[in-house]
Motif scaffolding. Structure first.
Motif, PDB file in Angstrom:
ATOM      1  N   VAL A  22       0.843  -1.205   0.000  1.00 40.43           N
ATOM      2  CA  VAL A  22       0.000   0.000   0.000  1.00 40.43           C
ATOM      3  C   VAL A  22       0.875   1.250   0.000  1.00 40.43           C
ATOM      4  N   TYR A  23       1.916   1.239   0.820  1.00 36.45           N
ATOM      5  CA  TYR A  23       2.768   2.412   0.927  1.00 36.45           C
ATOM      6  C   TYR A  23       3.603   2.658  -0.332  1.00 36.45           C
ATOM      7  N   PRO A  24       4.262   1.646  -0.889  1.00 33.47           N
ATOM      8  CA  PRO A  24       4.964   1.875  -2.158  1.00 33.47           C
ATOM      9  C   PRO A  24       4.054   2.393  -3.260  1.00 33.47           C
ATOM     10  N   LYS A  25       2.819   1.900  -3.304  1.00 35.03           N
ATOM     11  CA  LYS A  25       1.874   2.368  -4.333  1.00 35.03           C
ATOM     12  C   LYS A  25       1.552   3.851  -4.140  1.00 35.03           C
ATOM     13  N   LYS A  26       1.423   4.276  -2.885  1.00 35.93           N
ATOM     14  CA  LYS A  26       1.166   5.691  -2.614  1.00 35.93           C
ATOM     15  C   LYS A  26       2.378   6.543  -2.980  1.00 35.93           C
ATOM     16  N   LEU A  27       3.568   6.016  -2.716  1.00 37.30           N
ATOM     17  CA  LEU A  27       4.786   6.747  -3.074  1.00 37.30           C
ATOM     18  C   LEU A  27       4.932   6.855  -4.591  1.00 37.30           C
ATOM     19  N   LEU A  28       4.520   5.811  -5.298  1.00 37.07           N
ATOM     20  CA  LEU A  28       4.554   5.863  -6.761  1.00 37.07           C
ATOM     21  C   LEU A  28       3.632   6.962  -7.288  1.00 37.07           C
ATOM     22  N   LYS A  29       2.506   7.169  -6.621  1.00 37.27           N
ATOM     23  CA  LYS A  29       1.589   8.240  -7.021  1.00 37.27           C
ATOM     24  C   LYS A  29       2.244   9.613  -6.841  1.00 37.27           C
ATOM     25  N   ILE A  30       3.003   9.759  -5.748  1.00 37.94           N
ATOM     26  CA  ILE A  30       3.719  11.020  -5.527  1.00 37.94           C
ATOM     27  C   ILE A  30       4.767  11.212  -6.621  1.00 37.94           C
ATOM     28  N   MET A  31       5.483  10.142  -6.946  1.00 37.69           N
ATOM     29  CA  MET A  31       6.491  10.232  -8.000  1.00 37.69           C
ATOM     30  C   MET A  31       5.870  10.681  -9.313  1.00 37.69           C
ATOM     31  N   ASN A  60      21.217  19.224 -21.084  1.00 35.40           N
ATOM     32  CA  ASN A  60      21.299  17.763 -21.116  1.00 35.40           C
ATOM     33  C   ASN A  60      21.194  17.134 -19.744  1.00 35.40           C
ATOM     34  N   GLU A  61      21.808  17.765 -18.753  1.00 34.67           N
ATOM     35  CA  GLU A  61      21.806  17.194 -17.403  1.00 34.67           C
ATOM     36  C   GLU A  61      20.387  17.128 -16.827  1.00 34.67           C
ATOM     37  N   ILE A  62      19.662  18.245 -16.928  1.00 37.01           N
ATOM     38  CA  ILE A  62      18.295  18.294 -16.407  1.00 37.01           C
ATOM     39  C   ILE A  62      17.392  17.346 -17.176  1.00 37.01           C
ATOM     40  N   TYR A  63      17.516  17.363 -18.500  1.00 35.00           N
ATOM     41  CA  TYR A  63      16.649  16.531 -19.331  1.00 35.00           C
ATOM     42  C   TYR A  63      16.919  15.045 -19.107  1.00 35.00           C
ATOM     43  N   ASN A  64      18.194  14.671 -19.010  1.00 33.59           N
ATOM     44  CA  ASN A  64      18.550  13.272 -18.798  1.00 33.59           C
ATOM     45  C   ASN A  64      18.109  12.789 -17.415  1.00 33.59           C
ATOM     46  N   THR A  65      18.220  13.660 -16.418  1.00 37.40           N
ATOM     47  CA  THR A  65      17.762  13.311 -15.073  1.00 37.40           C
ATOM     48  C   THR A  65      16.266  13.065 -15.067  1.00 37.40           C
ATOM     49  N   PHE A  66      15.538  13.904 -15.790  1.00 35.63           N
ATOM     50  CA  PHE A  66      14.089  13.745 -15.896  1.00 35.63           C
ATOM     51  C   PHE A  66      13.734  12.402 -16.529  1.00 35.63           C
ATOM     52  N   LEU A  67      14.422  12.048 -17.601  1.00 32.83           N
ATOM     53  CA  LEU A  67      14.162  10.774 -18.284  1.00 32.83           C
ATOM     54  C   LEU A  67      14.525   9.582 -17.386  1.00 32.83           C
ATOM     55  N   GLU A  68      15.638   9.717 -16.667  1.00 31.72           N
ATOM     56  CA  GLU A  68      16.062   8.644 -15.751  1.00 31.72           C
ATOM     57  C   GLU A  68      15.033   8.444 -14.642  1.00 31.72           C
ATOM     58  N   ASN A  69      14.494   9.540 -14.139  1.00 26.65           N
ATOM     59  CA  ASN A  69      13.487   9.451 -13.072  1.00 26.65           C
ATOM     60  C   ASN A  69      12.201   8.801 -13.571  1.00 26.65           C
ATOM     61  N   TYR A  70      11.818   9.136 -14.796  1.00 24.48           N
ATOM     62  CA  TYR A  70      10.626   8.513 -15.382  1.00 24.48           C
ATOM     63  C   TYR A  70      10.845   7.007 -15.574  1.00 24.48           C
ATOM     64  N   THR A  71      12.041   6.656 -16.043  1.00 25.56           N
ATOM     65  CA  THR A  71      12.375   5.238 -16.231  1.00 25.56           C
ATOM     66  C   THR A  71      12.336   4.502 -14.900  1.00 25.56           C
ATOM     67  N   LEU A  72      12.871   5.139 -13.865  1.00 23.95           N
ATOM     68  CA  LEU A  72      12.878   4.549 -12.529  1.00 23.95           C
ATOM     69  C   LEU A  72      11.460   4.339 -12.020  1.00 23.95           C
ATOM     70  N   TYR A  73      10.608   5.326 -12.265  1.00 23.89           N
ATOM     71  CA  TYR A  73       9.205   5.212 -11.853  1.00 23.89           C
ATOM     72  C   TYR A  73       8.546   3.987 -12.489  1.00 23.89           C
ATOM     73  N   TYR A  74       8.733   3.813 -13.793  1.00 23.47           N
ATOM     74  CA  TYR A  74       8.086   2.695 -14.485  1.00 23.47           C
ATOM     75  C   TYR A  74       8.697   1.350 -14.075  1.00 23.47           C
ATOM     76  N   GLU A  75       9.996   1.334 -13.786  1.00 22.18           N
ATOM     77  CA  GLU A  75      10.622   0.098 -13.324  1.00 22.18           C
ATOM     78  C   GLU A  75      10.048  -0.321 -11.976  1.00 22.18           C
ATOM     79  N   TRP A  76       9.926   0.630 -11.065  1.00 24.63           N
ATOM     80  CA  TRP A  76       9.401   0.319  -9.737  1.00 24.63           C
ATOM     81  C   TRP A  76       7.910  -0.036  -9.797  1.00 24.63           C
ATOM     82  N   LYS A  77       7.189   0.637 -10.670  1.00 25.71           N
ATOM     83  CA  LYS A  77       5.770   0.316 -10.834  1.00 25.71           C
ATOM     84  C   LYS A  77       5.612  -1.115 -11.329  1.00 25.71           C
TER      85      LYS A  77
END
Length: 209
Positions: free
Chosen positions: A145-154, A172-189
């Motif tokens: 339940v808690y990881p799912k709620k954290l995923l919603k925040i992400m 490039n740094e900001i854009y690549n970080t954004f893409l990495e974070n999105y990838t991380l979100y989908y991996e954890w989901k």
């Protein structure tokens, strides 16, 4: 009594806000000093630190409003303490409550909203999620339940950051970080959803393996 950054006096006790602020910050300084002393004391127990951090968090949320930086920094330090000691569900609850209160406040005060807040929240969520994922097959009391709620925040943070990506497309740094974070979100989901769909017998087997 909750302190804001607006000058004047309290409508209830009629004390000047500056006087109240001095009293509150003095107490906060004392608590922080006690926390630092305990953290450097090898004889200090986890229970003693938990009580101090709990007092710190309760006092901040009771007496300081959302826009006060003391509250924001203090509650996040409590989240970090809980995370580092494995109290992931409690850390999640505190962070979720903080995110809700900030979102509710800044949605009406968009002019003073800072993108740094999103990044700070994301980093804290990331710290907790990393621990959750590491413990996923080892904890007999895993509550998704808690990881799912954290995923919603992400997702909320990433959606918010997406509004600023056009201005940062050449960074490039900001854009690549954004893409990495999105990838991380989908991996954890994907990991959390796979765990939810996994038969109970297999979950129990992995916990014992």
């Amino acid at each position: 009594m909750e302190i804001t950054q607006i000058p004047g006096s309290c409508s209830q006790c009629h004390a000047e806000y500056e006087v109240l602020l001095e009293q509150y910050t003095t107490f906060i300084s004392y608590i922080v000093k006690e926390i630092r002393a305990k953290e450097s004391d090898p004889k200090a127990t986890q229970r003693e630190l938990t009580i101090l951090y709990g007092t710190y968090n309760s006092y901040l949320t009771m007496h300081f409003s959302e826009e006060n930086p003391l509250r924001f920094a203090g509650v996040l330090s409590f989240v970090e303490f809980l995370t580092s000691n494995g109290f992931l569900n409690h850390a999640s609850n505190v962070l979720i409550a903080l995110h809700c209160s900030y979102y509710s406040y800044y949605v009406d005060n968009v002019k003073i909203y800072s993108k740094d807040i999103d990044a700070t929240f994301f980093n804290k969520v990331r710290q907790i999620m990393e621990r959750y994922v590491d413990n996923l097959t080892n904890s007999s009391e895993m509550d998704v339940v808690y990881p799912k709620k954290l995923l919603k925040i992400m997702l909320h943070i990433l959606t918010s950051q997406e509004q600023y990506m056009d201005a940062s497309i050449d960074d490039n740094e900001i854009y690549n970080t954004f893409l990495e974070n999105y990838t991380l979100y989908y991996e954890w989901k994907k990991i959390i959803n796979s765990y939810l769909l996994m038969p109970k017998s297999l979950q129990e087997y992995l916990k014992k393996a």
